[in-house]
Design a protein around this motif. Structure first.
Motif, PDB file in Angstrom:
ATOM      1  N   LYS A  62       0.702  -0.999  -0.111  1.00 37.11           N
ATOM      2  CA  LYS A  62      -0.171  -0.071   0.112  1.00 37.11           C
ATOM      3  C   LYS A  62       1.033   1.269   0.007  1.00 37.11           C
ATOM      4  O   LYS A  62       0.467   2.258  -0.693  1.00 37.11           O
ATOM      5  N   VAL A  63       1.925   1.280   0.925  1.00 30.92           N
ATOM      6  CA  VAL A  63       2.843   2.347   0.962  1.00 30.92           C
ATOM      7  C   VAL A  63       3.537   2.644  -0.397  1.00 30.92           C
ATOM      8  O   VAL A  63       3.707   3.704  -0.968  1.00 30.92           O
ATOM      9  N   MET A  64       4.031   1.330  -1.109  1.00 33.05           N
ATOM     10  CA  MET A  64       4.774   1.533  -2.415  1.00 33.05           C
ATOM     11  C   MET A  64       3.631   2.198  -3.389  1.00 33.05           C
ATOM     12  O   MET A  64       4.208   2.674  -4.243  1.00 33.05           O
ATOM     13  N   LYS A  65       2.578   1.574  -3.305  1.00 31.08           N
ATOM     14  CA  LYS A  65       1.735   1.906  -4.465  1.00 31.08           C
ATOM     15  C   LYS A  65       1.411   3.392  -4.147  1.00 31.08           C
ATOM     16  O   LYS A  65       1.379   4.317  -5.260  1.00 31.08           O
ATOM     17  N   TYR A  66       1.293   4.058  -2.987  1.00 28.61           N
ATOM     18  CA  TYR A  66       1.015   5.411  -3.007  1.00 28.61           C
ATOM     19  C   TYR A  66       2.346   6.162  -3.557  1.00 28.61           C
ATOM     20  O   TYR A  66       2.289   7.149  -4.214  1.00 28.61           O
ATOM     21  N   LEU A  67       3.464   5.702  -3.327  1.00 33.77           N
ATOM     22  CA  LEU A  67       4.902   6.447  -3.723  1.00 33.77           C
ATOM     23  C   LEU A  67       4.909   6.502  -5.353  1.00 33.77           C
ATOM     24  O   LEU A  67       5.244   7.260  -5.793  1.00 33.77           O
ATOM     25  N   ILE A  68       4.555   5.114  -5.715  1.00 34.91           N
ATOM     26  CA  ILE A  68       4.368   4.997  -7.159  1.00 34.91           C
ATOM     27  C   ILE A  68       3.573   6.128  -7.795  1.00 34.91           C
ATOM     28  O   ILE A  68       3.784   6.919  -8.869  1.00 34.91           O
ATOM     29  N   GLN A  70      -6.687   3.310 -16.458  1.00 37.61           N
ATOM     30  CA  GLN A  70      -7.718   3.728 -17.727  1.00 37.61           C
ATOM     31  C   GLN A  70      -7.334   5.396 -18.088  1.00 37.61           C
ATOM     32  O   GLN A  70      -7.462   5.471 -19.112  1.00 37.61           O
ATOM     33  N   ARG A  71      -7.159   6.098 -16.866  1.00 34.22           N
ATOM     34  CA  ARG A  71      -6.930   7.679 -16.987  1.00 34.22           C
ATOM     35  C   ARG A  71      -5.544   7.729 -17.623  1.00 34.22           C
ATOM     36  O   ARG A  71      -5.428   8.626 -18.589  1.00 34.22           O
ATOM     37  N   LYS A  72      -4.592   7.218 -17.105  1.00 38.20           N
ATOM     38  CA  LYS A  72      -3.410   7.819 -17.146  1.00 38.20           C
ATOM     39  C   LYS A  72      -2.354   6.621 -17.787  1.00 38.20           C
ATOM     40  O   LYS A  72      -1.235   7.145 -18.198  1.00 38.20           O
ATOM     41  N   GLY A  73      -2.512   5.504 -17.694  1.00 40.04           N
ATOM     42  CA  GLY A  73      -1.572   4.374 -18.066  1.00 40.04           C
ATOM     43  C   GLY A  73      -1.423   4.319 -19.597  1.00 40.04           C
ATOM     44  O   GLY A  73      -2.320   4.820 -20.423  1.00 40.04           O
ATOM     45  N   VAL A  74      -0.519   3.808 -19.949  1.00 39.32           N
ATOM     46  CA  VAL A  74      -0.056   3.360 -21.228  1.00 39.32           C
ATOM     47  C   VAL A  74       0.450   1.847 -21.518  1.00 39.32           C
ATOM     48  O   VAL A  74       1.286   1.568 -20.648  1.00 39.32           O
ATOM     49  N   ILE A  75       0.073   1.325 -22.411  1.00 38.57           N
ATOM     50  CA  ILE A  75       0.465   0.031 -22.650  1.00 38.57           C
ATOM     51  C   ILE A  75       1.288   0.024 -23.575  1.00 38.57           C
ATOM     52  O   ILE A  75       1.334   0.559 -24.709  1.00 38.57           O
ATOM     53  N   LEU A 133      -1.361  -3.050 -10.603  1.00 41.20           N
ATOM     54  CA  LEU A 133      -0.219  -2.139  -9.742  1.00 41.20           C
ATOM     55  C   LEU A 133      -0.978  -0.791  -9.447  1.00 41.20           C
ATOM     56  O   LEU A 133      -0.689  -0.271  -8.522  1.00 41.20           O
ATOM     57  N   TYR A 134      -1.619  -0.099 -10.433  1.00 42.12           N
ATOM     58  CA  TYR A 134      -2.079   1.245 -10.443  1.00 42.12           C
ATOM     59  C   TYR A 134      -3.618   1.359 -10.048  1.00 42.12           C
ATOM     60  O   TYR A 134      -3.746   2.422  -9.318  1.00 42.12           O
ATOM     61  N   GLY A 135      -4.232   0.293 -10.091  1.00 41.79           N
ATOM     62  CA  GLY A 135      -5.833   0.488  -9.911  1.00 41.79           C
ATOM     63  C   GLY A 135      -6.596   0.601 -11.508  1.00 41.79           C
ATOM     64  O   GLY A 135      -5.817   1.461 -12.058  1.00 41.79           O
ATOM     65  N   ASN A 136      -7.823   0.124 -11.548  1.00 42.47           N
ATOM     66  CA  ASN A 136      -8.478   0.305 -12.815  1.00 42.47           C
ATOM     67  C   ASN A 136      -8.664   1.616 -13.131  1.00 42.47           C
ATOM     68  O   ASN A 136      -8.251   1.934 -14.286  1.00 42.47           O
ATOM     69  N   ASN A 137      -9.117   2.524 -12.236  1.00 39.37           N
ATOM     70  CA  ASN A 137      -9.474   3.941 -12.627  1.00 39.37           C
ATOM     71  C   ASN A 137      -8.328   4.669 -13.187  1.00 39.37           C
ATOM     72  O   ASN A 137      -8.392   5.312 -14.076  1.00 39.37           O
TER      73      ASN A 137
END
Length: 382
Positions: A135-141, A166-171, A159-163
């Motif tokens: 949880k801490v690492m995900k917050y820092l990421i 979908q908004r910020k991620g790139v495949i 790793l980042y959460g669905n929402n």
């Protein structure tokens, strides 16, 4: 001459493996007049790709793994950024540990900080401490990454959460040199003769010998295949900490003459030509590069349904449940291999976006992002 964009790839190890294969593919094909890669790896073990990476011009930097002490790891990481930098980009492929890496890169003034997810599950045994750490690492990421990348939708959502993904991620697809894997009958004949497996049903698996790859279950499956098809051979390419337990299982079933363990190899494209069917009963995976390679070689694949369905790029892939009996898997393997007509699937995969020459351009564009290039790089103070 234009200044090269200097990138630190934090990969954990430069051994043969999914994320490692992908990063090395990008290093092989990226424009080296414009980009430079260094690699930060954890522990003292020397990976199979280190010599090649050095020959391509990289520094390979070893530091103690985070599990040996997170504070000392963080200090060592900052020291690397001081001694080998300044870096324009830090690109981390180490799942939750990327949180510490993004924090250190931010403290050292690295303007472009990329986290890259390659998995749909953590390999660490879950308990209250690991849940808190993640949880801490995900917050820092999420706080310190300037770009969120993933090999596929499932890995990004994990790793980042669905929402957010979908908004910020790139495949970034796990691109390969598709031409190398195109089905070739003459190479197939050459390699089957080389390994003395002519006129055999050749079942193949290419993976690091790690618990997540579930290789003991594959030996169970193959023992049942032998009862139904006595002319079968199991070909394993890889090595690792689970090799001894795999060899012990082979001995228990008296399959010494029927299981070929080839260790790490550089001729994967050719070996895939010799195989008749690819089987991967992994406990979980991200989006395995080797399954892209197997499909590019026109192979039928039977794999665990714990592997993301995003890997089904062709109709040649069938998913089975790990709760099914090994005899059920064996029957399916024989049926699929016996009724399969191998064809050239290379153009199909290229059109889906898995050609390394196309994907490397996407990554070059991300590294060349004009917004971060305008920023002046500052570095940690010694």
């Amino acid at each position: 001459m234009k200044k090269k964009i200097k990138i630190l790839q934090v990969i954990g190890a430069l051994r043969v493996g999914g994320a490692e294969n992908m990063v090395m593919n990008f290093w092989r094909y990226i424009d080296k007049d414009l980009f430079h890669f260094d690699f930060l790896v954890f522990g003292e073990s020397i990976g199979e790709y280190e010599n090649e990476a050095r020959e391509l011009g990289s520094n390979i930097i070893h530091i103690n793994e985070p599990a040996k002490g997170y504070m000392s790891f963080f200090k060592n990481l900052e020291q690397v950024l001081i001694d080998y930098g300044p870096y324009d980009v830090v690109h981390s492929h180490t799942l939750h540990n990327s949180g510490l890496i993004m924090l250190a890169a931010n403290r050292c003034g690295v303007k472009y900080r990329i986290t890259h997810s390659h998995s749909t599950k953590s390999r660490i045994k879950e308990n209250l401490l690991t849940i808190f750490y993640e949880k801490v690492m995900k917050y820092l990421i999420l706080k310190y990454s300037t770009k969120l990348l993933a090999c596929g939708k499932d890995a990004g959502n994990y790793l980042y959460g669905n929402n957010i993904f979908q908004r910020k991620g790139v495949i970034i697809n796990n691109g390969i040199d598709i031409k190398k894997y195109k089905f070739n009958e003459s190479i197939r004949d050459e390699y089957r003769k080389k390994f003395n497996i002519e006129n055999k049903l050749v079942i193949g698996n290419i993976a690091r010998f790690h618990k997540v790859k579930n290789l003991p279950f594959l030996i169970d499956i193959f023992s049942k295949v032998k009862l139904m098809h006595e002319n079968a051979i199991l070909l394993l390419v890889g090595d690792g900490e689970e090799r001894e337990s795999v060899e012990k299982k082979v001995e228990e079933y008296d399959l010494r003459d029927d299981v070929l363990i080839l260790g790490f190899r550089s001729d994967i494209a050719e070996i895939l030509q010799a195989i008749d069917i690819f089987v991967m009963p992994s406990l979980f995976e991200g989006l395995p590069v080797v399954l892209i390679e197997a499909q590019a070689a026109g192979l039928p694949c039977i794999i665990s349904d714990n592997i993301t369905d995003e890997i089904q790029l062709t109709q040649n892939v069938e998913f089975l449940n790990l709760n099914d009996e090994s005899s059920f898997w064996a029957k399916k393997i024989i049926e699929k291999a016996s009724n399969f007509q191998r064809t050239d699937t290379s153009m199909f995969l290229q059109n889906l976006g898995y050609d390394i020459s196309l994907e490397v351009k996407k990554l070059e564009s991300i590294y060349s992002n004009s917004e971060f290039r305008k920023n002046k790089i500052r570095v940690c103070q010694k």
